[in-house]
Design a protein around this motif. Structure first.
Motif, PDB file in Angstrom:
ATOM      1  N   GLN A  76     -21.119  74.059  36.726  1.00 17.65           N
ATOM      2  CA  GLN A  76     -22.337  73.347  36.356  1.00 17.65           C
ATOM      3  C   GLN A  76     -23.385  74.265  35.730  1.00 17.65           C
ATOM      4  N   SER A  77     -23.071  75.536  35.600  1.00 19.51           N
ATOM      5  CA  SER A  77     -24.003  76.511  35.046  1.00 19.51           C
ATOM      6  C   SER A  77     -24.343  76.173  33.604  1.00 19.51           C
ATOM      7  N   LYS A  78     -25.553  76.522  33.198  1.00 24.13           N
ATOM      8  CA  LYS A  78     -25.946  76.285  31.802  1.00 24.13           C
ATOM      9  C   LYS A  78     -25.325  77.301  30.851  1.00 24.13           C
ATOM     10  N   ASN A  79     -24.819  78.411  31.386  1.00 26.57           N
ATOM     11  CA  ASN A  79     -24.195  79.452  30.567  1.00 26.57           C
ATOM     12  C   ASN A  79     -22.685  79.383  30.687  1.00 26.57           C
ATOM     13  N   ASP A  80     -21.993  79.561  29.557  1.00 28.23           N
ATOM     14  CA  ASP A  80     -20.530  79.595  29.581  1.00 28.23           C
ATOM     15  C   ASP A  80     -20.005  80.859  30.247  1.00 28.23           C
ATOM     16  N   SER A  81     -20.731  81.963  30.088  1.00 28.54           N
ATOM     17  CA  SER A  81     -20.320  83.254  30.636  1.00 28.54           C
ATOM     18  C   SER A  81     -21.503  83.929  31.293  1.00 28.54           C
ATOM     19  N   GLY A  82     -21.210  84.780  32.243  1.00 22.18           N
ATOM     20  CA  GLY A  82     -22.273  85.511  32.918  1.00 22.18           C
ATOM     21  C   GLY A  82     -21.792  86.121  34.220  1.00 22.18           C
ATOM     22  N   MET A  83     -22.736  86.260  35.135  1.00 17.03           N
ATOM     23  CA  MET A  83     -22.449  86.837  36.443  1.00 17.03           C
ATOM     24  C   MET A  83     -22.888  85.857  37.518  1.00 17.03           C
ATOM     25  N   CYS A  84     -22.039  85.660  38.496  1.00 12.78           N
ATOM     26  CA  CYS A  84     -22.371  84.827  39.644  1.00 12.78           C
ATOM     27  C   CYS A  84     -22.737  85.780  40.789  1.00 12.78           C
ATOM     28  N   ILE A  85     -23.925  85.609  41.317  1.00  7.59           N
ATOM     29  CA  ILE A  85     -24.433  86.478  42.366  1.00  7.59           C
ATOM     30  C   ILE A  85     -24.529  85.684  43.655  1.00  7.59           C
ATOM     31  N   LEU A  86     -23.969  86.245  44.728  1.00  7.11           N
ATOM     32  CA  LEU A  86     -24.024  85.603  46.038  1.00  7.11           C
ATOM     33  C   LEU A  86     -24.707  86.548  47.014  1.00  7.11           C
ATOM     34  N   PHE A  87     -25.545  85.992  47.877  1.00  7.84           N
ATOM     35  CA  PHE A  87     -26.253  86.792  48.874  1.00  7.84           C
ATOM     36  C   PHE A  87     -26.310  86.014  50.185  1.00  7.84           C
ATOM     37  N   VAL A  88     -25.883  86.656  51.252  1.00  3.75           N
ATOM     38  CA  VAL A  88     -25.951  86.050  52.572  1.00  3.75           C
ATOM     39  C   VAL A  88     -27.163  86.648  53.296  1.00  3.75           C
ATOM     40  N   SER A  89     -28.036  85.775  53.773  1.00  2.00           N
ATOM     41  CA  SER A  89     -29.311  86.234  54.333  1.00  2.00           C
ATOM     42  C   SER A  89     -29.256  86.362  55.861  1.00  2.00           C
ATOM     43  N   HIS A  90     -28.295  87.144  56.316  1.00  2.00           N
ATOM     44  CA  HIS A  90     -28.117  87.371  57.751  1.00  2.00           C
ATOM     45  C   HIS A  90     -27.633  88.800  57.973  1.00  2.00           C
ATOM     46  N   THR A  91     -27.799  89.302  59.187  1.00  4.72           N
ATOM     47  CA  THR A  91     -27.392  90.681  59.483  1.00  4.72           C
ATOM     48  C   THR A  91     -26.148  90.774  60.355  1.00  4.72           C
TER      49      THR A  91
ATOM     50  N   PRO B 226     -23.934  92.357  52.233  1.00  2.00           N
ATOM     51  CA  PRO B 226     -24.526  91.021  52.179  1.00  2.00           C
ATOM     52  C   PRO B 226     -24.443  90.341  50.819  1.00  2.00           C
ATOM     53  N   SER B 227     -23.856  91.018  49.815  1.00  2.00           N
ATOM     54  CA  SER B 227     -23.883  90.416  48.476  1.00  2.00           C
ATOM     55  C   SER B 227     -22.587  90.684  47.721  1.00  2.00           C
ATOM     56  N   LEU B 228     -22.421  89.885  46.676  1.00  2.00           N
ATOM     57  CA  LEU B 228     -21.229  89.956  45.850  1.00  2.00           C
ATOM     58  C   LEU B 228     -21.604  89.511  44.442  1.00  2.00           C
ATOM     59  N   VAL B 229     -21.062  90.175  43.437  1.00  2.00           N
ATOM     60  CA  VAL B 229     -21.276  89.798  42.039  1.00  2.00           C
ATOM     61  C   VAL B 229     -19.912  89.594  41.402  1.00  2.00           C
ATOM     62  N   ILE B 230     -19.722  88.407  40.807  1.00  2.00           N
ATOM     63  CA  ILE B 230     -18.435  88.071  40.190  1.00  2.00           C
ATOM     64  C   ILE B 230     -18.694  87.586  38.769  1.00  2.00           C
ATOM     65  N   PRO B 231     -18.049  88.200  37.765  1.00  2.00           N
ATOM     66  CA  PRO B 231     -18.219  87.714  36.403  1.00  2.00           C
ATOM     67  C   PRO B 231     -17.509  86.371  36.217  1.00  2.00           C
ATOM     68  N   TYR B 232     -18.013  85.608  35.242  1.00  2.00           N
ATOM     69  CA  TYR B 232     -17.340  84.358  34.889  1.00  2.00           C
ATOM     70  C   TYR B 232     -17.390  84.174  33.378  1.00  2.00           C
ATOM     71  N   THR B 233     -16.395  83.476  32.863  1.00  2.00           N
ATOM     72  CA  THR B 233     -16.347  83.129  31.456  1.00  2.00           C
ATOM     73  C   THR B 233     -15.741  81.729  31.339  1.00  2.00           C
ATOM     74  N   ASN B 234     -16.168  80.985  30.328  1.00  2.00           N
ATOM     75  CA  ASN B 234     -15.759  79.587  30.168  1.00  2.00           C
ATOM     76  C   ASN B 234     -15.989  78.800  31.464  1.00  2.00           C
ATOM     77  N   ARG B 235     -17.063  79.168  32.148  1.00  2.00           N
ATOM     78  CA  ARG B 235     -17.447  78.539  33.431  1.00  2.00           C
ATOM     79  C   ARG B 235     -16.360  78.650  34.500  1.00  2.00           C
ATOM     80  N   ARG B 236     -15.581  79.742  34.449  1.00  2.00           N
ATOM     81  CA  ARG B 236     -14.532  80.011  35.443  1.00  2.00           C
ATOM     82  C   ARG B 236     -14.720  81.426  35.995  1.00  2.00           C
ATOM     83  N   LEU B 237     -14.682  81.543  37.310  1.00  2.00           N
ATOM     84  CA  LEU B 237     -14.791  82.859  37.941  1.00  2.00           C
ATOM     85  C   LEU B 237     -13.602  83.726  37.532  1.00  2.00           C
ATOM     86  N   LEU B 238     -13.862  84.983  37.272  1.00  2.00           N
ATOM     87  CA  LEU B 238     -12.795  85.910  36.875  1.00  2.00           C
ATOM     88  C   LEU B 238     -12.243  86.625  38.104  1.00  2.00           C
ATOM     89  N   LEU B 239     -11.750  85.845  39.029  1.00  2.00           N
ATOM     90  CA  LEU B 239     -11.133  86.391  40.238  1.00  2.00           C
ATOM     91  C   LEU B 239      -9.670  86.708  39.966  1.00  2.00           C
TER      92      LEU B 239
END
Length: 129
Positions: free
Chosen positions: A27-42, A92-105
């Motif tokens: 649903q992202s407005k960008n076809d490609s980019g970086m998906c950033i995840l952050f968990v706010s707990h210790t 607490p965080s993770l950065v995953i690139p994506y292209t064509n609105r698909r995670l590059l896992l």
């Protein structure tokens, strides 16, 4: 930005959140980019893992096996001091690139929340840039 609320059921648990993150990226407005995840707990963390049957338990068992038996000085609750340390080691965080609105896992990579002090309600922030 999206907030994911995740309910864990056990003291130590791996929760696969890949499908939910992929839906957000689609649903992202960008076809490609970086998906950033952050968990706010210790006392939980976020990472990627192979989730073949049993590998979640192998991962949790390995974490607990490297946990040293120390006299922890945590003033609030020394019992869960190791949970803080293990979650910091994973992070607490993770950065995953994506292209064509698909995670590059990788083919076996899944995005997982690592619960170390459950059961609890956890919050993960997701943003695409």
């Amino acid at each position: 930005m999206k907030t994911l609320n995740i309910r864990t059921q056990k003291k130590d648990e791996i929760k696969d959140i890949t499908d939910t993150v992929e839906e957000y990226v689609q649903q992202s407005k960008n076809d490609s980019g970086m998906c950033i995840l952050f968990v706010s707990h210790t006392t939980c963390a976020i990472t990627t893992a192979d989730l073949d049957p049993g590998t979640d338990l192998d991962f949790l068992n390995a974490l607990r096996a490297i946990q040293p038996d120390l006299n922890y000085r945590h003033p609030h609750d020394p019992e869960h001091a190791p949970d803080h340390i293990l979650s910091s080691l994973i992070g607490p965080s993770l950065v995953i690139p994506y292209t064509n609105r698909r995670l590059l896992l990788g083919i076996w990579q899944r995005i997982v929340l690592v619960e170390l002090d459950g059961p609890r309600q956890r919050t993960v922030q997701i943003s695409c840039l």
